[in-house]
Design an enzyme around this catalytic site. Sequence first.
Site, short mmCIF file in Angstrom:
data_model
loop_
_atom_site.label_atom_id
_atom_site.label_comp_id
_atom_site.label_asym_id
_atom_site.label_seq_id
_atom_site.Cartn_x
_atom_site.Cartn_y
_atom_site.Cartn_z
N ASP A 347 25.12 4.99 3.64
CA ASP A 347 23.80 4.26 3.25
C ASP A 347 23.02 5.13 2.58
OD1 ASP A 347 22.38 1.80 3.56
OD2 ASP A 347 21.02 2.93 4.99
N GLU A 383 26.19 5.06 -1.37
CA GLU A 383 25.25 3.89 -1.91
C GLU A 383 24.33 4.79 -2.63
OE1 GLU A 383 22.72 0.31 -0.48
OE2 GLU A 383 22.42 2.10 0.71
#
Length: 704
Positions: A347, A383
Amino acid sequence: MPPLADRLLPGRPDPLGASWDGLGVNFALFSAHAERVELCLFDAAGRREVARLDLPECTDEVFHGYLPEARPGLIYGYRVHGPYRPEQGHRFNPNKLLLDPYAKQLHGTLRWTDALYGFRGPRGDLGFDRRDSAAAMPKGVVTDDAFNWGDDRPPNVPWDKTFIYETHLRGLSVLRDDLAPRERGTFAALADPRVIEHLQKLGVTAVELLPVHAFAQDRFLVEKGLRNYWGYSTLSFFAPEPRYLSQGSLDEIRVAIRRLHAAGMEVILDVVYNHTCEASETGPTLSWRGIDNSSYYRLIPGEERRNIDETGCGNTVNITHPRVLQMVMDSLRYWATSFRVDGFRFDLGSALGREAHGFDPGSGFFDAIRQDPVLSRLKLISEPWDIGPGGYQLGNHPPGFSEWNDRFRDDVRRFWRGDSGLRPGLAARLAGSSELFDRRRRRPWASINFVAAHDGFTLHDLVSFSTKDNLRNGENNRDGHDDNHSNNWGEEGPTGDPVVLARRERIKRAMLMTLLGSHGTPMLLGGDEFGRTQGGNNNAYCQDNDISWLDWGDGPGGSGSADGIALSHFIARASAARRAHPTLRSASFLHGQDEPLPDIPDVSWFDEGGEPLTPEGWHDPQGRLLVLRRAARTDAGVEVSLLLLNGGAEDRAVTLPLPALPWISVLDSAEPLAEERVVQTAIEALPRHSARLLVAIVAQEDQA
């Protein structure tokens, strides 16, 4: 358990955490600025503190001690003494029970109370709070990680054959009434043969789970009657979320992974190392903040009272500190070795790659993983953005990492919405986004292609809502993206109009066909295979209810509905076609320089007249039809494929390039039930909003 010693032996400074050796437990905790550390032991219920023992030694900034006769199941926490000087970045407060950052299992849940905060009074966070927080804190549990893996072998699916299914562990199965109530929403359900069979039918090769690390239910959500559903608010990097274990055993995770491996599927964990649940400088003191705030978090230089926030969550983990980087690496290796997970999705990966001068593909984080003999062999996905300066880093990660490609998402959505001028963008996405990733010998799999993900509209809502509807999130619809490149195709939200419904289903199939026909790694959002809807909510992070859960019933948006069954069947056919035809999943970027057949390059682009696209054709804003031809050598000869895509609102006639080849129509989004057929004509009628795949095989003997 026999009586425990009333004091600790010196023990060792490594490994960090609580480690059982069969005769006792070694405790080791890093803190560069602490003055004293107390180990707090609790009764079996985790409510009563039964002992408080000083860690007797400190070596290389690691406090450590050994407790003879201690065994797995022991419940513990820490109290850390040191200066309380927020203006210098130090927030030690021994009145706060702290969770071991290396705790591998948790006992109890976080109960919000002002006692969890290290400060109190009119001076704000400069004040000092003397209330004991132990009653409101979860505690760590000493574990034994022994497990019989039997003949388990990781599937090691090649990247070019990987098909990822992104899903939420709880949401995947909480509504499955064919499972025992206690197992729904847990790893036990993920291990159930019926769940695995569903994934196998789709052709999925990897299950990517939203965060399963233990996470906090954010106070602002609890006070609004909502819940943190997605789990991007980490409370522990080693311990799983307790709610995801039906019987409280860590082995439940191992069983699920072993069964998925046996079915040929890999497991990828979405991990959140960029921030924690302790939020900003005015957040609670639960673990890292009270252990060594100035080491674990990035603080504003010259204003160390305040956190740097490049994550949008109040704090940013200080990955550049060697001990903090060690914690992240130890966590990754723990999940990779003790649970045998096959990969990680990071993330806000840009935040992890930040050095003092900004994002760096040669940062310590990336270098540490790339040289690691265990982690470097796993599937690593980033990401590639955060909210800090220069935070958008799509295509700039180092070799060995793949990246979520939001350019693919947006260009595919816009093309099938009928936007003008999308031929070049769509062509680039079909070709693996080589302009972004074809550097440093990276491969097409570096692009994780998706049309929908957990963050944003579902596939069904993408064709059902022109605007978001996040009112149930309690933020007056201010949250979530406003520009989703969506279209309701005639009526906002649910409708009974058969014309609108048919159009929506056709466009969904066309987008899915584009996804599975593009080079790169396809990722499907869980539930999109049967038209799951979130009612227009494109930021359902706080909706732990039927807005987010997968519907296994036979109503609209359910797996048992007629549309749901049909769409699942179509995806299964599309993924089977991808597996069967190498031209759909090349392991290398194609640039039209190789000729598998004379005068037939490996990739070519055509217009509806069967003519190569000219510069004028590429930049024609009204060009909404594209023909992609790819060719590849196979054991059977040379495979040539045509992908015909009509994003316009009118039916079109398409002249086939190389009409004399023995073309087979393999898949047609306009006729999803049509079986494979021989193409008899040189001109194909391509309906509006549809895609078609044609394949021809030129045998070796026919190439002479």
